[in-house]
Design a protein around this motif. Structure first.
Motif, mmCIF file in Angstrom:
data_model
loop_
_atom_site.group_PDB
_atom_site.id
_atom_site.type_symbol
_atom_site.label_atom_id
_atom_site.label_comp_id
_atom_site.label_asym_id
_atom_site.label_seq_id
_atom_site.Cartn_x
_atom_site.Cartn_y
_atom_site.Cartn_z
ATOM 1 N N LYS A 19 -9.617 68.678 -63.144
ATOM 2 C CA LYS A 19 -10.071 67.283 -63.077
ATOM 3 C C LYS A 19 -11.306 67.067 -63.937
ATOM 4 O O LYS A 19 -11.417 66.053 -64.630
ATOM 5 C CB LYS A 19 -10.360 66.886 -61.631
ATOM 6 C CG LYS A 19 -9.129 66.680 -60.796
ATOM 7 C CD LYS A 19 -9.490 66.239 -59.388
ATOM 8 C CE LYS A 19 -8.240 66.065 -58.555
ATOM 9 N NZ LYS A 19 -8.536 65.614 -57.195
ATOM 10 N N ASN A 20 -12.236 68.021 -63.900
ATOM 11 C CA ASN A 20 -13.452 67.890 -64.706
ATOM 12 C C ASN A 20 -13.151 67.934 -66.203
ATOM 13 O O ASN A 20 -13.721 67.174 -66.979
ATOM 14 C CB ASN A 20 -14.471 68.972 -64.340
ATOM 15 C CG ASN A 20 -15.119 68.716 -63.003
ATOM 16 O OD1 ASN A 20 -15.104 67.595 -62.493
ATOM 17 N ND2 ASN A 20 -15.676 69.764 -62.406
ATOM 18 N N GLU A 21 -12.251 68.835 -66.610
ATOM 19 C CA GLU A 21 -11.869 68.905 -68.029
ATOM 20 C C GLU A 21 -11.163 67.629 -68.466
ATOM 21 O O GLU A 21 -11.413 67.115 -69.560
ATOM 22 C CB GLU A 21 -10.958 70.105 -68.275
ATOM 23 C CG GLU A 21 -11.653 71.433 -68.211
ATOM 24 C CD GLU A 21 -10.688 72.600 -68.288
ATOM 25 O OE1 GLU A 21 -11.105 73.647 -68.806
ATOM 26 O OE2 GLU A 21 -9.523 72.471 -67.824
ATOM 27 N N LYS A 34 -11.541 64.677 -67.319
ATOM 28 C CA LYS A 34 -12.556 63.623 -67.451
ATOM 29 C C LYS A 34 -13.420 63.851 -68.687
ATOM 30 O O LYS A 34 -13.673 62.929 -69.467
ATOM 31 C CB LYS A 34 -13.423 63.581 -66.196
ATOM 32 C CG LYS A 34 -14.432 62.470 -66.187
ATOM 33 C CD LYS A 34 -15.183 62.421 -64.872
ATOM 34 C CE LYS A 34 -16.185 61.272 -64.890
ATOM 35 N NZ LYS A 34 -16.927 61.170 -63.640
ATOM 36 N N GLU A 35 -13.870 65.081 -68.899
ATOM 37 C CA GLU A 35 -14.749 65.395 -70.028
ATOM 38 C C GLU A 35 -14.083 65.121 -71.369
ATOM 39 O O GLU A 35 -14.709 64.582 -72.282
ATOM 40 C CB GLU A 35 -15.173 66.862 -69.958
ATOM 41 C CG GLU A 35 -16.072 67.292 -71.103
ATOM 42 C CD GLU A 35 -16.477 68.754 -71.034
ATOM 43 O OE1 GLU A 35 -17.095 69.230 -72.010
ATOM 44 O OE2 GLU A 35 -16.191 69.425 -70.025
#
Length: 194
Positions: free
Chosen positions: A144-146, A148-149
């Motif tokens: 999820k973080n990747e 978004k990033e």
């Protein structure tokens, strides 16, 4: 300019629903079949990332060759902002090339590829359309973080099958795939699945 890579065992001529859509959006599409008749079959056991690596490397070299050899002939098309689109093994090949750091790739779209990690790059837009019958290997899809990033869009189509993401598939699935792609390319949205 779009380079469309066929899935393993599927003719490059069996993705006309994608080619037509991309043509309607203004792209010239070159559909590529990556297997030759005398190629050994892809492995189906063991560490597939290792045993299929040569196939993906050769496929990426083919895409690079096509780009560099067509650009001088088709000067009105932008070969420096390529769209790579591929189904299954063709998506693995597209991801492999995008992970190689080539600066001429603008967008990568995969249809249910399963082995090569999606590119995590700020300068490449990424959409991965997922079927519901086979999971991707660990690390292929972003966290999820990747997502978004890097702005990576992962969209699952419920009750869709991996092998139906071709001209042979049902109309509802081809319609849904083209709808997702149109929204993504037009910048009007991405249905992100976790």
């Amino acid at each position: 300019m779009a380079l469309l890579s066929a899935g393993y065992g599927v003719s490059h001529t069996k993705y006309t629903f994608l080619s037509k859509q991309l043509n309607d959006l203004g792209y010239m599409v070159v559909a590529i079949g990556h297997e030759l008749e005398n190629d050994p079959p892809l492995s189906v056991a063991g560490n597939l990332y290792e045993t299929r690596r040569e196939n993906w490397m050769r496929g990426a070299e083919t895409l690079d060759f096509v780009k560099h050899n067509l650009a001088p002939t088709y000067k009105k098309y932008n070969f420096n902002d390529l769209l790579l689109i591929g189904h299954s093994n063709g998506g693995d090949i597209s991801s492999w090339l995008a992970n190689d750091g080539k600066d001429y790739i603008d967008t990568v779209i995969t249809l249910d590829h399963r082995r090569v990690p999606l590119p995590r790059r700020d300068d490449v837009s990424v959409l991965s359309i997922r079927g519901s019958d086979y999971p991707a290997d660990d690390g292929v899809l972003p966290t999820k973080n990747e997502a978004k990033e890097y702005g990576i869009c992962v969209t699952a189509i419920p009750e869709s099958r991996h092998n139906d993401m071709t001209d042979y598939g049902p109309e509802w699935l081809k319609d849904e795939i083209t709808h997702v792609i149109a929204n993504f390319l037009n910048g009007t949205g991405c249905r992100v699945d976790s």
